[in-house]
Structure formats: C-alpha cells, structure tokens
Enzyme design. Sequence first.
Site, PDB file in Angstrom:
ATOM      1  NE  ARG A  68      21.119 -17.726  -1.323  1.00 52.52           N
ATOM      2  CZ  ARG A  68      20.420 -16.665  -1.709  1.00 52.52           C
ATOM      3  NH1 ARG A  68      20.950 -15.810  -2.579  1.00 52.52           N
ATOM      4  NH2 ARG A  68      19.208 -16.448  -1.246  1.00 52.52           N
ATOM      5  CE  LYS A 109      17.458 -21.029  -2.694  1.00 54.07           C
ATOM      6  NZ  LYS A 109      17.521 -21.363  -1.248  1.00 54.07           N
ATOM      7  CG  HIS A 155      24.010 -20.421   4.411  1.00 50.98           C
ATOM      8  ND1 HIS A 155      24.053 -20.055   3.078  1.00 50.98           N
ATOM      9  CD2 HIS A 155      22.791 -20.023   4.859  1.00 50.98           C
ATOM     10  CE1 HIS A 155      22.911 -19.473   2.742  1.00 50.98           C
ATOM     11  NE2 HIS A 155      22.142 -19.433   3.806  1.00 50.98           N
ATOM     12  NE  ARG A 195      21.898 -15.515   2.295  1.00 50.42           N
ATOM     13  CZ  ARG A 195      21.592 -14.617   1.367  1.00 50.42           C
ATOM     14  NH1 ARG A 195      22.559 -13.945   0.766  1.00 50.42           N
ATOM     15  NH2 ARG A 195      20.331 -14.374   1.034  1.00 50.42           N
ATOM     16  CG  HIS A 223      16.061 -12.874   2.057  1.00 48.80           C
ATOM     17  ND1 HIS A 223      16.246 -12.531   3.374  1.00 48.80           N
ATOM     18  CD2 HIS A 223      16.912 -13.897   1.810  1.00 48.80           C
ATOM     19  CE1 HIS A 223      17.173 -13.317   3.910  1.00 48.80           C
ATOM     20  NE2 HIS A 223      17.583 -14.156   2.979  1.00 48.80           N
ATOM     21  CE1 TYR A 231      20.349 -13.876   9.758  1.00 47.51           C
ATOM     22  CE2 TYR A 231      18.846 -13.236   8.004  1.00 47.51           C
ATOM     23  CZ  TYR A 231      19.857 -14.043   8.476  1.00 47.51           C
ATOM     24  OH  TYR A 231      20.388 -15.025   7.680  1.00 47.51           O
TER      25      TYR A 231
END
Length: 352
Positions: free
Chosen positions: A197, A220, A272, A275, A298, A307
Amino acid sequence: MAIEQLPDGRWKVDVEPVKGKRFRKTLKTKAEAQRFEAKCRTECIQPRDWNPKPKDNRHLTEVIQRWYDLHGHAITSGKRRMNVLKLMAKRLRDPIARKLNGSAVVDLRRRELEGGAKPKSINNRLSYLKTVFNELYRLGDIDYASPLAKLKPLKFQESQLSYLSTKQIPQLIEALDKSRSSSVRLVAELCLATGARWSEAEGLRPELVRNDTVTFVNTKSKRVRTVPVSSDLAKRLTAHFDKYGRFTCCMRAFRIALKASGIRLPRGQASHVLRHTFASHFIMNGGGILTLKEILGHSSLTMTMRYAHLSPSHLRDAVRFNPLDGFDTSSTLPVATTGEHHINQSLAGDSP
C-alpha cells in the site's frame, strides 16, 4: 381454593401467592392449570432488586467517545473512524443511543445516496456504528444489544479492479521522472514491485532494506511481512536513504504525475492501482494465489480471490470447458467430439 374443575370440564385457577396479588384463569386441562399456578407463585416469590439500575440515557456521541476510550484508540484508524462516527451522529441529531432505531439510519442513508455518496462508503459507516454497540456490549459498558443488528447493508454493483498494462507502466514512470519530489518515483516503484500500500511504502525505514528484501512493519493488518526485491531497486533505495533520508509525503505529487501521464482510472483508485497492478500481473504471469495472499498481507483468502480470474489456467479452462468447445460454429450442425459421440450413441441405444 387454588385449582377447581368446572361442570363443563374446564379447570379454574384462583390463586393468591401473596396478599393483594390474586390470579384467576380458566384453562382446558388440569396440567395447564397446574403450570399456570406454579408460574404465578414463582413470579411472586422471586426477589426484586430494591435499587434498580437507572436507564442508560447517554447520547450517541457520548457512546462513540466511550467506544474510542475503551477500544478505538488501539486500532490503526481509530481517531479517523471516531470523527466519521461523530459526524454521522450529528446528522442523526445525536439521539439517545439506546433509542436509536433502524428507520432513522435508513432515512439518513437515503439522503446520503441522493446527495451522491457512494454505497460502499455508506456501508462502511454503518459497519462502524454497529461495531460501537457490539464492542461496548461485549465489554459490559452497555446493557442492551445493538439496535442496528437487523439493519442490512446496501447491495451494489461491484466495481471492476483496474490495473496498469505493460504499456502504461513506462508511461507512468516517465511522468514520475518529471516530478519535483525526490521520493515519488521510488515509492511508486516499491508499490509496483511488492504490492505494498502507498502508506506502507512511504513509511519504509532505511534499516528495513537489507539482503535484497524490504520489510513492512506499519501495515494495515498489524502483521510484519518481508518481500524480496531486485538488487537494482534495493541499491537505489539505499542510495536514496543515504542522500535524502526517509521518504517525504508525496501522495499529492503522485496524483499530479498520474494526471499528467494521461492515464485515466476509475474514481478512488489513484495510488491503490499500483497494488492492483502488482497482484494482477503476478497472477497473469503464473503466480500462486496463496503466495499472493502472503505477499499482500491479506487476512483472509477471500480478498485475494478477487484476482483469481486473471490466472492463465482459469482463462484456459473457460475456453476448454465452455459448451461451444468442439463445435464447428461456422456450420449450423454441431460436430461432436469423440467423447460426445460415445455419449450420443449411448443415449440413442437407451431410447425406445
């Protein structure tokens, strides 16, 4: 007299467990009458709290502040979320929290939609507000469940993930080279090379670049992750840190360069997109979905599965297993494959 059978076969209950409290009822069976009598007696002998707790009459803004003091201060975006929630409470006219109902929130949601707000943003704010009640109830700070528990989020069309093509990447790099910021190109390249990010790349510290790897600690998900990079990028990062020190805030410079490059992206997908570009090309080049999950950091595979449709095997399967595979589409009559020929013969043999 407590229980007595009437001439018509029904049963009459006439009970006075304590003086001044008398209960009368007529029921069909003796068992029902006995249960009713027992219930009346039990309710009367249960001890009552001589000093009941007063009702919680705190306003919504007070409850939100309490959530921040007990829990919100410990999460990454806690202060920003508290400010968003207080603005939401102001638009709801700051009601008493326990009296808040779904209709008031739905009415606010309607007004926000008509004002041009994005459904995803509205759903996020509803989720934040539900979390306030759930967390305080879990901690025992409120004695009532969330009044918004039955309120459902909006359903909306999922937006397509955008990513840069192999032609657009050099186009963007060229525009970044013209920027006055000494940091913006390297931060963008770091995002493209690792899927980080923007805030993670921009916050990279010099000591976290070593042995051709970079380590992100301000993530995050609160998890530390290490991603390999090319020797060339690692050397340029080290040289930049030796000369200029840590990266400066360069988000605005990136937006200016992106606009100058002529690349048009959907609303809300500025930095973004870097990414998304890493993840999309990783999968298109044959990378594994589980490896990508770890690289991106994640917390669940669900996010990474966005994806999966770009995988080469996924695309080949769409061609191999579609119902037109094996048919001569230039002719009106289908040409069956070998397997289909045997199936057709079998079906023909079963017919009368």
